[in-house]
Design a protein around this motif. Structure first.
Motif, PDB file in Angstrom:
ATOM      1  N   GLY A 175       0.803  -1.223   0.000  1.00 39.19           N
ATOM      2  CA  GLY A 175       0.000   0.000   0.000  1.00 39.19           C
ATOM      3  C   GLY A 175       0.829   1.262   0.000  1.00 39.19           C
ATOM      4  N   GLY A 176       2.159   1.121  -0.035  1.00 37.99           N
ATOM      5  CA  GLY A 176       3.021   2.294  -0.125  1.00 37.99           C
ATOM      6  C   GLY A 176       3.501   2.844   1.196  1.00 37.99           C
ATOM      7  N   TYR A 177       3.277   2.118   2.284  1.00 38.11           N
ATOM      8  CA  TYR A 177       3.673   2.639   3.585  1.00 38.11           C
ATOM      9  C   TYR A 177       5.127   2.305   3.901  1.00 38.11           C
ATOM     10  CZ  TYR A 177      -1.063   4.037   4.340  1.00 38.11           C
ATOM     11  OH  TYR A 177      -2.266   4.673   4.207  1.00 38.11           O
ATOM     12  N   LEU A 178       5.781   3.252   4.577  1.00 43.75           N
ATOM     13  CA  LEU A 178       7.185   3.097   4.940  1.00 43.75           C
ATOM     14  C   LEU A 178       7.320   2.200   6.169  1.00 43.75           C
ATOM     15  CD1 LEU A 178       8.286   6.831   4.559  1.00 43.75           C
ATOM     16  CD2 LEU A 178       8.453   5.002   2.860  1.00 43.75           C
ATOM     17  N   LEU A 179       8.507   1.636   6.346  1.00 41.81           N
ATOM     18  CA  LEU A 179       8.723   0.746   7.477  1.00 41.81           C
ATOM     19  C   LEU A 179       8.451   1.449   8.799  1.00 41.81           C
ATOM     20  CD1 LEU A 179      11.957  -1.191   6.416  1.00 41.81           C
ATOM     21  CD2 LEU A 179       9.558  -1.765   5.968  1.00 41.81           C
ATOM     22  N   GLU A 180       8.856   2.718   8.910  1.00 41.93           N
ATOM     23  CA  GLU A 180       8.637   3.428  10.170  1.00 41.93           C
ATOM     24  C   GLU A 180       7.162   3.726  10.410  1.00 41.93           C
ATOM     25  OE1 GLU A 180      10.511   6.500   7.257  1.00 41.93           O
ATOM     26  OE2 GLU A 180      10.709   4.366   7.748  1.00 41.93           O
ATOM     27  N   GLN A 181       6.346   3.704   9.354  1.00 47.56           N
ATOM     28  CA  GLN A 181       4.905   3.867   9.526  1.00 47.56           C
ATOM     29  C   GLN A 181       4.235   2.547   9.888  1.00 47.56           C
ATOM     30  OE1 GLN A 181       4.418   5.519   5.515  1.00 47.56           O
ATOM     31  NE2 GLN A 181       3.599   7.405   6.420  1.00 47.56           N
ATOM     32  N   ILE A 182       4.835   1.446   9.452  1.00 47.45           N
ATOM     33  CA  ILE A 182       4.255   0.130   9.696  1.00 47.45           C
ATOM     34  C   ILE A 182       4.552  -0.352  11.109  1.00 47.45           C
ATOM     35  CG2 ILE A 182       4.317  -2.292   8.965  1.00 47.45           C
ATOM     36  CD1 ILE A 182       5.042  -1.277   6.156  1.00 47.45           C
ATOM     37  N   ALA A 183       5.718  -0.004  11.638  1.00 46.12           N
ATOM     38  CA  ALA A 183       6.139  -0.512  12.947  1.00 46.12           C
ATOM     39  C   ALA A 183       5.107  -0.243  14.051  1.00 46.12           C
ATOM     40  CB  ALA A 183       7.505   0.071  13.322  1.00 46.12           C
ATOM     41  N   PRO A 184       4.543   0.977  14.178  1.00 46.60           N
ATOM     42  CA  PRO A 184       3.547   1.197  15.241  1.00 46.60           C
ATOM     43  C   PRO A 184       2.297   0.346  15.072  1.00 46.60           C
ATOM     44  CG  PRO A 184       4.371   3.300  14.382  1.00 46.60           C
ATOM     45  CD  PRO A 184       4.836   2.227  13.453  1.00 46.60           C
ATOM     46  N   VAL A 185       1.914   0.072  13.826  1.00 45.90           N
ATOM     47  CA  VAL A 185       0.727  -0.748  13.579  1.00 45.90           C
ATOM     48  C   VAL A 185       0.960  -2.167  14.079  1.00 45.90           C
ATOM     49  CG1 VAL A 185      -0.806  -1.682  11.814  1.00 45.90           C
ATOM     50  CG2 VAL A 185       0.053   0.653  11.595  1.00 45.90           C
ATOM     51  N   ILE A 186       2.114  -2.723  13.740  1.00 49.56           N
ATOM     52  CA  ILE A 186       2.423  -4.084  14.182  1.00 49.56           C
ATOM     53  C   ILE A 186       2.571  -4.131  15.703  1.00 49.56           C
ATOM     54  CG2 ILE A 186       4.202  -5.880  14.106  1.00 49.56           C
ATOM     55  CD1 ILE A 186       4.522  -5.328  11.152  1.00 49.56           C
ATOM     56  N   ALA A 187       3.109  -3.057  16.268  1.00 47.94           N
ATOM     57  CA  ALA A 187       3.203  -3.006  17.736  1.00 47.94           C
ATOM     58  C   ALA A 187       1.811  -3.054  18.360  1.00 47.94           C
ATOM     59  CB  ALA A 187       3.944  -1.749  18.173  1.00 47.94           C
ATOM     60  N   GLN A 188       0.834  -2.395  17.729  1.00 43.35           N
ATOM     61  CA  GLN A 188      -0.534  -2.435  18.237  1.00 43.35           C
ATOM     62  C   GLN A 188      -1.123  -3.836  18.139  1.00 43.35           C
ATOM     63  OE1 GLN A 188      -2.643   0.729  16.073  1.00 43.35           O
ATOM     64  NE2 GLN A 188      -2.774   1.846  17.995  1.00 43.35           N
ATOM     65  N   VAL A 189      -0.859  -4.519  17.021  1.00 38.81           N
ATOM     66  CA  VAL A 189      -1.343  -5.890  16.863  1.00 38.81           C
ATOM     67  C   VAL A 189      -0.772  -6.776  17.966  1.00 38.81           C
ATOM     68  CG1 VAL A 189      -1.308  -7.931  15.373  1.00 38.81           C
ATOM     69  CG2 VAL A 189      -1.685  -5.662  14.374  1.00 38.81           C
ATOM     70  N   ARG A 190       0.526  -6.632  18.239  1.00 34.74           N
ATOM     71  CA  ARG A 190       1.160  -7.444  19.275  1.00 34.74           C
ATOM     72  C   ARG A 190       0.572  -7.143  20.649  1.00 34.74           C
ATOM     73  NH1 ARG A 190       7.140  -6.104  17.019  1.00 34.74           N
ATOM     74  NH2 ARG A 190       7.287  -7.739  15.403  1.00 34.74           N
ATOM     75  N   SER A 191       0.401  -5.842  20.966  1.00 41.00           N
ATOM     76  CA  SER A 191      -0.107  -5.478  22.292  1.00 41.00           C
ATOM     77  C   SER A 191      -1.557  -5.892  22.462  1.00 41.00           C
ATOM     78  CB  SER A 191       0.039  -3.971  22.525  1.00 41.00           C
ATOM     79  OG  SER A 191      -0.750  -3.238  21.611  1.00 41.00           O
ATOM     80  N   ALA A 192      -2.316  -5.937  21.344  1.00 39.89           N
ATOM     81  CA  ALA A 192      -3.719  -6.352  21.412  1.00 39.89           C
ATOM     82  C   ALA A 192      -3.847  -7.861  21.532  1.00 39.89           C
ATOM     83  CB  ALA A 192      -4.475  -5.864  20.173  1.00 39.89           C
ATOM     84  N   GLY A 193      -2.774  -8.580  21.230  1.00 37.88           N
ATOM     85  CA  GLY A 193      -2.808 -10.031  21.319  1.00 37.88           C
ATOM     86  C   GLY A 193      -3.269 -10.705  20.059  1.00 37.88           C
TER      87      GLY A 193
END
Length: 245
Positions: A189-207
Motif C-alpha cells: 500500500g506504499g507505507y514506509l517501514l517506520e509507519q508500519i512498525a507502530p501498527v504491528i506493535a498495536q497488533v502485538r499489544s492487542a494479542g
C-alpha cells in the motif's frame, strides 16, 4: 457587524480564568506566550483585559482539542503578529495530518481484511507456519519477497524470528508469519517501514488481529472527534478574527 471588543469593560485575569478551570497565572502565561494580545496596564501596573482577550482565549481553547497545544499556540501567535497566512498554513497542516491518519486507518483495515482467514483457492498456497515454525526461504517464497527483505523487516522490528539453536537459522512462528503478512500488505500500500512498525506493535499489544478491532473502532472515534474539534476551533477563531477587524 460585531461589537468592537477592544474597547468597553475592563476585565481582570480572574475574570478570564473564572469558569474555565484556569488559574490567573495561566492567563498571564498565555499573554506572555503571545496566545493573548498584550494587556493594558493601570497606573499601578495591574493588567487589564477586555472582552477581546476573552474571545482570544475562547479561540485558543477551542483550537487545542483539534490541533494540540503547541500548534494552537502557534496559530494564535501568528494571528497576533499579523501573519494570518502563517496561521492558515498551520491549520492546513493539521488537516493534512488528519487526512493522512484517515488514509493510514483505511490501509490498516484493508490489510487486516486481507489477512482474515479464508479457504485457499485452487492452486494457491496459504501463508501459514509449519509445525515448529517456518524458515526464511519458504516464508519469503510464500510472500513473494526476497529473504533480504525479511531480514530488513527484522532490523526494523517488524518481525522477530527466533534462531534455531542447532543451525542458527531464523524460525518464524505463527505470530511472526502474521506480522510478516501484515507488513507485506502495508508495504504494497506504499507505507514506509517506520509507519508500519507502530501498527504491528498495536497488533502485538492487542494479542492478535481480532482484539485489534476494538482499537480500530477507537481510532475511528478519535479521528471523528478530532475532525469535529477542528470545526469548533475554526468557528471560534473566525469569530475572533472578525472581532479584531
Amino acid at each position: 457587524m460585531g461589537r468592537n471588543l477592544q474597547t468597553g469593560e475592563r476585565l481582570r485575569p480572574v475574570d478570564l480564568a473564572r469558569g474555565l478551570g484556569l488559574s490567573t497565572q495561566a492567563i498571564r502565561n498565555y499573554e506572555a506566550a503571545g496566545i493573548l494580545p498584550a494587556a493594558a496596564r493601570t497606573p499601578h501596573g495591574y493588567r487589564t483585559y477586555t472582552p477581546l482577550h476573552a474571545a482570544a482565549l475562547r479561540a485558543f481553547l477551542a483550537l487545542v482539542p483539534g490541533h494540540g497545544h503547541h500548534t494552537a499556540a502557534s496559530i494564535m501567535r501568528a494571528v497576533h503578529e499579523g501573519a494570518a497566512d502563517e496561521a492558515f498554513r498551520l491549520i492546513d497542516e493539521s488537516h493534512a495530518e488528519l487526512l493522512t491518519d484517515r488514509h493510514t486507518l483505511t490501509a490498516v483495515e484493508s490489510a487486516l481484511r486481507d489477512l482474515a482467514p479464508s479457504p485457499s483457492k485452487a492452486g494457491e498456497s496459504a501463508v501459514t507456519p509449519r509445525p515448529g515454525g517456518t524458515f526464511i526461504g519458504p516464508l519469503a517464497r510464500q510472500l513473494g519477497v526476497r529473504p533480504a527483505t525479511l531480514r530488513k523487516w527484522e532490523q526494523a522490528g517488524l518481525v522477530r524470528p527466533r534462531r534455531d539453536p542447532l543451525t542458527g537459522y531464523r524460525v518464524y512462528d505463527e505470530a511472526d508469519v502474521r506480522d510478516a503478512r501484515l507488513a507485506h500488505q502495508l508495504r504494497r500500500g506504499g507505507y514506509l517501514l517506520e509507519q508500519i512498525a507502530p501498527v504491528i506493535a498495536q497488533v502485538r499489544s492487542a494479542g492478535g488481529l481480532q482484539p485489534l478491532q476494538a482499537t480500530l473502532r477507537d481510532w475511528h472515534d478519535r479521528l471523528s472527534a478530532r475532525g469535529r474539534a477542528m470545526l469548533a476551533g475554526a468557528a471560534e477563531l473566525e469569530a475572533y478574527l472578525r472581532e479584531r477587524g
